[in-house]
Design a protein around this motif. Structure first.
Motif, short mmCIF file in Angstrom:
data_model
loop_
_atom_site.label_atom_id
_atom_site.label_comp_id
_atom_site.label_asym_id
_atom_site.label_seq_id
_atom_site.Cartn_x
_atom_site.Cartn_y
_atom_site.Cartn_z
N ALA A 147 0.83 -1.20 0.00
CA ALA A 147 0.00 0.00 0.00
C ALA A 147 0.87 1.25 0.00
CB ALA A 147 -0.93 -0.01 1.21
N ALA A 148 1.95 1.25 0.78
CA ALA A 148 2.85 2.41 0.82
C ALA A 148 3.49 2.65 -0.54
CB ALA A 148 3.92 2.22 1.89
N ALA A 194 -1.28 1.50 4.54
CA ALA A 194 0.14 1.85 4.43
C ALA A 194 0.72 2.33 5.76
CB ALA A 194 0.34 2.93 3.38
N GLY A 195 -0.13 2.48 6.77
CA GLY A 195 0.37 2.89 8.08
C GLY A 195 0.46 4.39 8.28
N GLN A 196 -0.15 5.16 7.40
CA GLN A 196 -0.15 6.61 7.56
C GLN A 196 -1.27 7.04 8.50
OE1 GLN A 196 0.14 9.01 4.04
NE2 GLN A 196 1.53 7.60 2.99
N SER A 252 -12.94 -5.90 8.24
CA SER A 252 -11.85 -4.92 8.14
C SER A 252 -10.50 -5.61 7.94
CB SER A 252 -11.78 -4.07 9.42
OG SER A 252 -13.01 -3.40 9.65
N PRO A 253 -9.71 -5.15 6.98
CA PRO A 253 -8.34 -5.66 6.83
C PRO A 253 -7.41 -4.96 7.81
CG PRO A 253 -8.82 -4.11 5.08
CD PRO A 253 -10.07 -4.22 5.90
N VAL A 254 -7.29 -5.50 9.00
CA VAL A 254 -6.60 -4.80 10.09
C VAL A 254 -5.36 -5.53 10.58
CG1 VAL A 254 -8.67 -3.60 10.86
CG2 VAL A 254 -8.16 -5.85 11.79
N GLN A 255 -4.93 -6.58 9.88
CA GLN A 255 -3.78 -7.33 10.37
C GLN A 255 -2.47 -6.70 9.90
OE1 GLN A 255 -4.28 -11.77 10.80
NE2 GLN A 255 -5.95 -11.39 9.35
N THR A 256 -2.37 -5.39 10.06
CA THR A 256 -1.13 -4.68 9.79
C THR A 256 -0.62 -3.95 11.01
OG1 THR A 256 -2.39 -2.76 9.00
CG2 THR A 256 -1.69 -4.35 7.34
N VAL A 257 -1.41 -3.94 12.10
CA VAL A 257 -1.00 -3.24 13.33
C VAL A 257 -1.44 -4.06 14.54
CG1 VAL A 257 -1.04 -0.90 12.37
CG2 VAL A 257 -3.15 -1.88 13.30
N VAL A 258 -0.83 -3.76 15.67
CA VAL A 258 -1.25 -4.33 16.96
C VAL A 258 -1.45 -3.16 17.93
CG1 VAL A 258 -0.05 -6.51 16.60
CG2 VAL A 258 1.12 -4.63 17.76
#
Length: 534
Positions: free
Chosen positions: A209-210, A334-336, A400-406
């Protein structure tokens, strides 16, 4: 470091060889970098200052690290020889991380999520085959080299972009798009620097994504410079402009169960005939109190992607005032920190949610990504009591596609529900959107996760086909056709909560604080919020 492990002399000797090889390779690269710095055609005080800092901070550090790697390699060989001479491997067993999550003051225990193949970054993860005396200094040294190299590369890239921007600006060329590209490129650089320095391992979804956002912003920069026209495509302007707050101070029934939470979220969605752009969006906030008194807790509802359809360019990618558009989906994964997150923070401030309050954030689709990104931000999810911080006790999301953060706090329980997606002879099935996080897959074959980060996968609705639209209508929507509570995720929760251990424990965890008997909604607010004109 978890547990005790006996030394494997052959493995230590092999690693000693790698240390010596790394020292040689690092010395070679140091020499090349040093030659490049000394011979670059750049004069003036800034150039001399940079060369001085290179000598003092980089060259000396790299030389010392080369020496340290050699010493560690020699020491490892000595230790391996002594081990052979004095004892056999003792066969010690490794410890296990049995940490789990539960309620702070008793109540239901949500089963810990599997954590067998999680990689946090080499500075945090233990290498069981390497002795502690070797691992710590080696990781510190490698991290330092990676940090110095990353800073040098980032400085070079930023300097080059600044020169281009200044040069084009001096002749009247539009450079706003170039500045946007620079911000997105810096974010990619931060991800890679954190990875290289061992601070954390990104996911494939985050990296992809980034890269997409940065590539798109590069196109924006070129387009605006060549045409002189401003385009709102992938515009990263902030949000948080509150235009209205509707407050109901009448005492009302609190949500009874997880299904009610999903229905309340769906009720906030704004009409958009023909998927037309929307000027703003809505955030719902409920103040929940216990019948016996005590401080209130708050339910924050974040609806999904709204407004312009995915094929509307640039309407769905930065032009509309409602910040929960398709461009924000990319920036979130992308974590923004895009405008969609600003909107929630501004809404909570407008609703007078006090700092340090206990908060449950509920989201569907993009709303769930926003919820989890906020929970992962230590400047938002904190018990410090500082302005703008809240104690996020739970996030609950569907589709939700949320498996990029904890979560930033180990006490925060994050639960996401999805309908199992797949492909077969009959075509697509399940919720494809929820799978775009690729299950948290990371380079190296690991997956991002934590004991308090839960994924609940439910059986999909029996709708399949090569056209994904009807499949998503059945499996991704929060409610059924005509807001039918028996369809979509609402219906699945009604049928599955009692039998699924994570969902039943979550509902019990929320009961008495946010849901069910003994609680009531003392105040309900709907905040209209968005971003300004592009």
């Amino acid at each position: 470091m978890n547990g005790f492990h006996g030394m494997a002399p052959d493995a230590v000797r092999s690693y000693a060889g790698r240390l010596h090889a790394a020292s040689g390779a690092l010395e070679d690269r140091r020499g090349r970098l040093d030659a490049a710095v000394r011979t670059v055609s750049w004069a003036g005080p800034d150039a001399e200052d940079f060369r001085g800092r290179w000598r003092e901070q980089a060259t000396d550090s790299l030389t010392a690290l080369c020496d340290q790697l050699d010493r560690l390699g020699d020491q490892a060989l000595t230790e391996a020889d002594e081990q052979d001479a004095t004892s056999a491997p003792d066969g010690g067993s490794s410890g296990t991380d049995g940490g789990g999550t539960g309620t702070d003051g008793g109540g239901a225990m949500i089963p810990p999520a599997p954590a067998a193949d999680i990689a946090h970054g080499y500075r945090q993860d233990d290498a069981p085959w390497m002795p502690d005396w070797l691992e710590a200094p080696l990781e510190e040294g490698l991290s330092g080299v990676a940090g110095v190299t990353s800073v040098a590369i980032g400085w070079g890239v930023d300097t080059g972009i600044d020169l281009v921007e200044d040069g084009l600006g001096s002749i009247g060329v539009r450079t706003d798009g170039i500045a946007q590209f620079q911000r997105d490129a810096d974010h990619v650089g931060t991800i890679l620097e954190d990875w290289a320095t061992g601070e954390r391992v990104p996911t494939y979804a985050e990296l992809g994504a980034a890269a997409l956002v940065t590539t798109g912003s590069a196109g924006v920069g070129v387009y605006e410079a060549v045409t002189g026209e401003d385009t709102p495509f992938l515009d990263d302007r902030p949000g948080g402009i509150v235009t209205d707050v509707v407050t109901d101070d009448g005492r009302a029934r609190s949500p009874r169960d997880l299904q009610d939470l999903v229905a309340d979220n769906d009720a906030l969605r704004m009409d958009s005939p023909g998927q037309a752009p929307l000027e703003a969006g809505q955030i719902g906030i409920q103040e929940v109190r216990g019948a016996s008194g005590g401080r209130p807790s708050y339910i924050v509802q974040v609806p999904p992607t709204e407004g312009a359809g995915a094929t509307d360019v640039p309407g769905a990618y930065g032009e509309q005032g409602n910040s929960r558009d398709w461009g924000s989906n990319l920036r979130l994964v992308a974590g923004q920190h895009p405008a969609a997150m600003d909107d929630v923070q501004a809404a909570m401030a407008a609703a007078d949610v006090p700092p340090g309050a206990d908060v449950l954030i509920v989201g569907h689709s993009q709303g769930g990504i926003v919820a989890n990104q906020l929970a992962a931000d230590p400047s938002f999810n904190s018990t410090s009591g500082d302005p703008g911080t809240y104690n996020v006790t739970h996030t609950f999301s569907v589709g939700s596609p949320v498996q990029t953060v904890v979560p930033a706090q180990g006490t925060t329980r994050s639960v996401n529900v999805s309908h199992e997606a797949g492909t077969g002879l009959e075509g697509f099935s399940g919720d494809l959107i929820a799978e775009t996080d690729l299950g948290g897959a990371q380079p190296g074959g690991t997956h991002l996760g934590a004991p308090n980060r839960h994924e609940v996968t439910l059986d999909p609705y029996p709708v399949t086909g090569i056209d994904p639209v009807p499949v998503l209508v059945a499996n991704h929507d929060s409610m059924g056709s005509g807001h039918d509570p028996a369809g979509g995720y609402s219906g699945s929760l009604a049928r599955s909560t009692a039998s699924d251990p994570t969902l039943s424990a979550l509902q019990d965890d929320l009961a008495g604080v946010y849901l069910g008997d003994g609680t009531y909604v003392a105040r309900s607010q709907v905040v209209t919020v968005g971003r300004g004109e592009p």
